[in-house]
Design a protein around this motif. Structure first.
Motif: not given
Length: 216
Positions: A39-40, A176-182, A188-199
């Protein structure tokens, strides 16, 4: 007086470059993906313009050298009216040795300021390019072409694995955790993070990883 105005990209203009979106419907999904990944960086990019063809230019300068014009995302191959294979360019760059028209050229609408084009790092520039490549249709076609040249009976270990598994189950099993569909891409967000797109995950193109903080 009816003349067009252009900016010359590259070192002569302080490493000026632009991302040229020839397929307008990809501009918003691209920005949404960038917002999720960094986002930055998304907030830095305040200079952009609409083109007469309905496309977009995203303007930036880089603190390091910029490459020449690059085609980052292409369509699948098809035949033109003469039966020749052809690919359309979706997203490309204007860099060293290139130029692009700008407002007040006829039909161009500038948002932001030419005098205050943001400066980004080489790493941030590479991320912009990487996200653009995630929208390429030709990559999947090349992979499929390689597969089509082989004799596949469906009993190889990799074939069996693909038949019995899917990306979602595999990613979740690895934390990994699902974030949203665009659009047609899952974030998807990688392990150890939350709320951000890693892939991002595309049903045909597969997994496209942006984060360097993962074995993938």
């Amino acid at each position: 007086n009816g003349h067009q105005v252009a900016l010359v990209a590259g070192s002569v203009s302080g490493n000026l470059a632009c991302l040229d979106f020839d397929r307008p419907e990809l501009f918003r999904p691209y920005l949404d993906t960038l917002e999720s990944v960094d986002p930055g960086l998304r907030n830095k990019l305040t200079s952009w313009q609409e083109t007469p063809s309905g496309g977009y230019h995203l303007l930036f300068r880089c603190s390091g050298p910029v490459a020449g014009n690059l085609k980052l995302a292409m369509s699948s191959r098809y035949q033109d009216e003469n039966g020749k294979p052809k690919q359309d360019v979706f997203i490309e760059t204007r860099g060293e040795g290139g130029y692009f028209l700008v407002d007040p050229s006829r039909g161009y609408v500038l948002h932001g300021s030419i005098e205050e084009i943001p400066i980004i790092s080489p790493e941030e520039r590479d991320l912009l390019h990487s996200i653009a490549r995630a929208f390429d249709e030709g990559q999947q076609e090349q992979q499929q072409s390689c597969l089509d040249q082989r004799t596949i009976d469906g009993n190889r270990p990799g074939d069996r694995f693909n038949q019995e598994n899917d990306w979602q189950t595999l990613l979740e099993s690895e934390g990994w955790t699902f974030i949203k569909a665009v659009g047609d891409q899952q974030h998807w967000c990688r392990p150890g993070k939350s709320g951000c797109t890693s892939a991002t995950l595309h049903p045909e193109k597969g997994l496209f990883v942006f984060s360097s903080s993962t074995p993938l």
